[in-house]
Design an enzyme around this catalytic site. Sequence first.
Site, PDB file in Angstrom:
ATOM      1  N   ALA A 165      40.734  42.144  37.201  1.00  0.00           N
ATOM      2  CA  ALA A 165      42.167  42.368  36.676  1.00  0.00           C
ATOM      3  C   ALA A 165      42.244  42.258  35.111  1.00  0.00           C
ATOM      4  CB  ALA A 165      43.157  41.512  37.374  1.00  0.00           C
ATOM      5  N   ASP A 205      49.179  39.679  42.527  1.00  0.00           N
ATOM      6  CA  ASP A 205      48.829  39.050  44.013  1.00  0.00           C
ATOM      7  C   ASP A 205      47.289  38.434  43.996  1.00  0.00           C
ATOM      8  OD1 ASP A 205      48.826  38.301  46.784  1.00  0.00           O
ATOM      9  OD2 ASP A 205      48.522  40.109  47.558  1.00  0.00           O
TER      10      ASP A 205
END
Length: 314
Positions: free
Chosen positions: A150, A168
């Site tokens: 990410a 998340d």
Amino acid sequence: MAGGSEKSVFLKWSWFLEWLTPDRATLKHIEDVIFQGRSRFQEIAVVRVSGEGKVLVLDGKTQSSESDEFMYHEALVHPAMILHGSPRKVLILGGGEGATLREVLKHRSVEKAVMVDIDETVVNVAREHLREWHRGAFDDPRAEVVIDDAWNYVASKAETGFDVVIADLVDPLEAGPATRLYSEEYYRMVKDVMNPGGVFVTQAVSISHLTEYHAIIRNTVARVFKHVESYGVYVPSFDSMWGFVVASDDKDPRILGDRGFFETRLSHQLQGAELRFLDYASMLHMLNIPKMYREAIAREKRYATLDNQVFLPA
């Protein structure tokens, strides 16, 4: 996707001992081991637990449970989506089970949802064993699944123009892969891939058991976005009031407490799509964190940077 801890253990594959904090644990009875393996990044298990059904466990920590995953995922996704009002392009950081993606795709305005998860094995395990979670969301033509870190995905600006970004991610543990994803520097990079008026939301650990760490996440987000709000919901499988932080430069999250605003937008955006947990009463309850936690959050002044990282207790 919450959690991650080495202080958890399956006892003869009959009982699951999970440490919530260094001095608090839960013990759950395992009926069956559906999958057990290891990826490049973490231990992965899907087990069947008495009273909870299937449970996804990463590095010995419950990520979500069949019995109540909808509470966590509806709470994570819909307040941010409603606050924006008409999100067309959504970025999900983490969320390997596919349930966050499932909830995002319930919104009629969504034209594209990009889910970025570092662990392809988790995604594949979810595809096969957690159909109750994703319900085919991976195969929706609006969905794009990217296997990448990410940090790298956001830093490279592989894609920009997101209306809502949903983090998340696993918890920031010292030995874990996600610690830098809770830093001020990362949140600034996330903001750079968002459209003006965009909304950011992140899972923000247990408010009831790890109040100071929730506050640090909130404080860090507040250094990047003008309007920031905490909210939380008790998730039985986590044995905890789980926290979230939602933020925007243009939209004050406190408007979610206005009944007319919330119900009008919810009805318009979902147009009859099923929600099992979230309605106005639940939203109002989530925003009204108990007084002792609000006061503890207000007292905490620390925030996280790459040079001054804050880790959860292992």
